[in-house]
Design an enzyme around this catalytic site. Structure first.
Site, PDB file in Angstrom:
ATOM      1  N   CYS A 178     -18.458 -89.034  85.289  1.00 53.06           N
ATOM      2  CA  CYS A 178     -18.589 -88.000  84.245  1.00 53.06           C
ATOM      3  C   CYS A 178     -17.205 -87.795  83.647  1.00 53.06           C
ATOM      4  O   CYS A 178     -16.557 -86.769  83.868  1.00 53.06           O
ATOM      5  CB  CYS A 178     -19.128 -86.700  84.836  1.00 53.06           C
ATOM      6  SG  CYS A 178     -20.613 -86.890  85.859  1.00 53.06           S
ATOM      7  N   GLY A 213     -15.657 -87.615  80.494  1.00 52.07           N
ATOM      8  CA  GLY A 213     -15.159 -86.830  79.367  1.00 52.07           C
ATOM      9  C   GLY A 213     -14.654 -85.459  79.780  1.00 52.07           C
ATOM     10  O   GLY A 213     -15.230 -84.847  80.676  1.00 52.07           O
ATOM     11  N   PRO A 214     -13.583 -84.971  79.155  1.00 44.81           N
ATOM     12  CA  PRO A 214     -12.808 -85.571  78.055  1.00 44.81           C
ATOM     13  C   PRO A 214     -11.697 -86.513  78.497  1.00 44.81           C
ATOM     14  O   PRO A 214     -10.943 -86.997  77.657  1.00 44.81           O
ATOM     15  CB  PRO A 214     -12.218 -84.334  77.361  1.00 44.81           C
ATOM     16  CG  PRO A 214     -12.040 -83.345  78.458  1.00 44.81           C
ATOM     17  CD  PRO A 214     -13.192 -83.569  79.403  1.00 44.81           C
ATOM     18  N   GLY A 215     -11.525 -86.743  79.808  1.00 49.80           N
ATOM     19  CA  GLY A 215     -10.645 -87.821  80.233  1.00 49.80           C
ATOM     20  C   GLY A 215      -9.461 -87.444  81.090  1.00 49.80           C
ATOM     21  O   GLY A 215      -8.684 -88.331  81.475  1.00 49.80           O
ATOM     22  N   GLY A 216      -9.293 -86.191  81.419  1.00 51.62           N
ATOM     23  CA  GLY A 216      -8.130 -85.792  82.207  1.00 51.62           C
ATOM     24  C   GLY A 216      -8.082 -86.423  83.585  1.00 51.62           C
ATOM     25  O   GLY A 216      -7.065 -86.997  83.984  1.00 51.62           O
ATOM     26  N   LYS A 217      -9.183 -86.329  84.320  1.00 52.88           N
ATOM     27  CA  LYS A 217      -9.199 -86.907  85.671  1.00 52.88           C
ATOM     28  C   LYS A 217      -9.184 -88.429  85.601  1.00 52.88           C
ATOM     29  O   LYS A 217      -8.565 -89.095  86.442  1.00 52.88           O
ATOM     30  CB  LYS A 217     -10.418 -86.403  86.440  1.00 52.88           C
ATOM     31  CG  LYS A 217     -10.412 -84.889  86.681  1.00 52.88           C
ATOM     32  CD  LYS A 217     -11.617 -84.461  87.490  1.00 52.88           C
ATOM     33  CE  LYS A 217     -11.679 -82.947  87.627  1.00 52.88           C
ATOM     34  NZ  LYS A 217     -11.986 -82.261  86.341  1.00 52.88           N
ATOM     35  N   ASP A 229     -17.670 -85.631  88.847  1.00 51.70           N
ATOM     36  CA  ASP A 229     -17.219 -84.299  88.415  1.00 51.70           C
ATOM     37  C   ASP A 229     -18.290 -83.780  87.468  1.00 51.70           C
ATOM     38  O   ASP A 229     -18.192 -83.906  86.257  1.00 51.70           O
ATOM     39  CB  ASP A 229     -15.859 -84.418  87.722  1.00 51.70           C
ATOM     40  CG  ASP A 229     -15.310 -83.066  87.304  1.00 51.70           C
ATOM     41  OD1 ASP A 229     -15.453 -82.096  88.067  1.00 51.70           O
ATOM     42  OD2 ASP A 229     -14.744 -82.979  86.194  1.00 51.70           O
ATOM     43  N   CYS A 268     -16.553 -77.380  88.470  1.00 59.14           N
ATOM     44  CA  CYS A 268     -15.669 -76.273  88.125  1.00 59.14           C
ATOM     45  C   CYS A 268     -16.493 -74.989  88.172  1.00 59.14           C
ATOM     46  O   CYS A 268     -16.595 -74.249  87.198  1.00 59.14           O
ATOM     47  CB  CYS A 268     -15.058 -76.479  86.743  1.00 59.14           C
ATOM     48  SG  CYS A 268     -13.778 -75.260  86.401  1.00 59.14           S
TER      49      CYS A 268
END
Length: 465
Positions: A286, A288-292, A351, A404
């Site tokens: 999962c 998006g948006p790409g931080g992890k 996530d 989260c």
């Protein structure tokens, strides 16, 4: 309860010697009102609309800080503000015209939750109403705000809050009752910390940066930005404020904005013990948006591994591509529940989409948008994504499940159901967060803003026998 960030006195804006526009309105309050209107009319996100509006209208420095405080504060406090407005107006807020309600929320927030003087709060709000409507509407705003100013926020809470302890706390800290109850349920035997959780949601959070592994260290990033190294993630840096997009390391792609709790989730993926060798096939289901995905990709690049990143929405997949540019990450625009990817992954991160109750301090309007009825559909999706990940992970491989949100239905219940159905081995996730104290009784870990300064991330680790 009163903000330390907002002040009655500001340097003059560029509109004129008094800082006011030709129609007598204050540009800072106009921005705040316009963002509130976008949130109400278009379901916009305040944290996405406001920065662009500040740049467009050339509002910066202390004026920008005040606009941010007023906008986010009024969004967070909406439930409390609406109760006070209804009491002072003698009618439900549903019967008040939306544009007027935006102005009233802005005015009452200034009166009750900042140190801005009552005279300035009332006059600037009346000016907004008269500039857009007529003298009669301005008189209505004036009357409501004058009544609101007759009591302190503590007196309004005492007068209007429900009498049960949980309801009173929820009202005082402007949370829907069901969210306060979800937090209390997750805290369990430590439900006495509920006040601290709700207060942390209402406080202005620090900006968290992540230093990209292999590009810059947290120590170097802190020195360059004037920030402070994080406590838990070796890549985290804390900033007290400002626009991180203007920082050179962020512009150059050596760092980005990412909550420290999210960094710990990605690190748990890389630290989980496997049975058998790590062949370097990692998956962010999962993404998006790409931080992890970016943090995983940077670590994968150092370790000689590769990350597949799944995101079903094309526009969010583009964000993942931008975040992971130059890293060993391949983006797949597909639904994680039926991705078509070949099984055999060593490490998978799920996530999962969730209610986001753990990040309410960073998404000011979110608490008033979510409904208890949202939970059921999200839990169904979470279980389906976790089941799909289980089919893709190899025997001896690990799936990290995170949300989260601390809501029990989205966290321990989803994991318990997976363990029951598959015989998954649940690892003690607390071991994957070395040095991080007070994350619960295990085997999963729960972070909290009032304990750790992070979003309320839930993390569980499952190994396939």
């Amino acid at each position: 309860m009163r903000s330390e960030g907002a002040r009655g006195q500001r340097p003059s804006g560029k509109s004129g010697p008094s800082g006011k526009s030709a129609d007598g309105t204050d540009p800072v309050r106009v921005v705040a009102r316009d963002v509130l209107r976008a949130v109400r009319e278009r379901d916009a996100y305040a944290n996405l609309v406001l920065p662009g509006m500040l740049r467009e209208r050339r509002i910066s420095g202390r004026d920008a800080a005040l606009a941010t405080e007023l906008t986010y504060g009024a969004c967070r406090s909406q439930g409390l503000l609406d109760a006070v407005i209804a009491s002072c107006a003698g009618r439900p807020v549903a019967e008040i015209d939306g544009p007027l309600l935006d102005i009233l929320r802005l005015g009452v927030y200034q009166l009750l939750r900042t140190r801005i003087g009552a005279h300035a709060a009332v006059d600037t709000s009346v000016a907004l109403a008269r500039a857009e409507f007529d003298i009669g509407k301005g008189g209505f705003v004036n009357a409501v705000l004058r009544r609101a100013s007759e009591k302190t926020v503590e007196e309004w809470v005492a007068a209007l809050a429900p009498k049960d302890p949980l309801g009173q706390l929820a009202f005082e800290f402007a949370h829907p009752n069901w969210i306060a109850q979800a937090f209390a349920d997750s805290l369990g035997a430590r439900a006495g910390e509920l006040r601290d959780v709700l207060a942390a949601d209402d406080a202005r959070p620090l900006v968290h940066l992540v230093a990209r592994p292999g590009e810059i260290s947290a120590e170097e990033l802190a020195l360059v930005t004037g920030g402070e190294e994080g406590r838990w993630s070796p890549y985290a840096v804390y900033l007290d404020g400002g626009d991180p997009g203007k920082l050179e390391p962020v512009r150059e792609g050596m760092a980005s904005v990412q909550d420290e709790g999210s960094q710990l989730v990605a690190l748990a993926v890389t630290r989980a013990p496997l049975e058998g060798p790590d062949d370097g096939r990692w998956l962010d289901m999962c993404a998006g948006p790409g931080g992890k995905a970016a943090l995983l990709g940077a670590i994968a690049g150092i370790d000689g591994c590769h990350v597949d990143a799944v995101e079903p929405a094309e526009h969010r997949a583009d964000l993942v591509r931008q975040s992971t540019k130059g890293l060993p990450v391949t983006v797949h625009v597909t639904d994680g529940r039926d991705s078509g990817l070949n099984p055999g992954y060593d490490r998978i991160l799920v996530d999962a989409p969730c209610t986001g109750l753990g990040a309410l301090r960073r998404r000011p309007e979110a608490r008033w948008r979510r409904r208890p009825s949202d939970v059921g559909d999200l839990v169904k999706l979470q279980r389906e994504l976790l089941a799909a990940a289980w089919d893709l992970v190899r025997p001896g491989g690990v799936v990290i499940y995170s949300t989260c949100s601390p809501h029990l239905a989205e966290t321990v219940s989803v994991v318990a159901d997976m363990v029951r159905r598959t015989g998954a081995v649940q690892l003690d996730t607390r071991d994957l967060l070395p040095g991080v104290p007070d994350t619960g009784d295990g085997p999963a870990a729960q972070l909290w803003p009032h304990r750790h300064g992070t979003d309320a991330m839930f993390v569980a680790a499952l190994r396939k026998p």
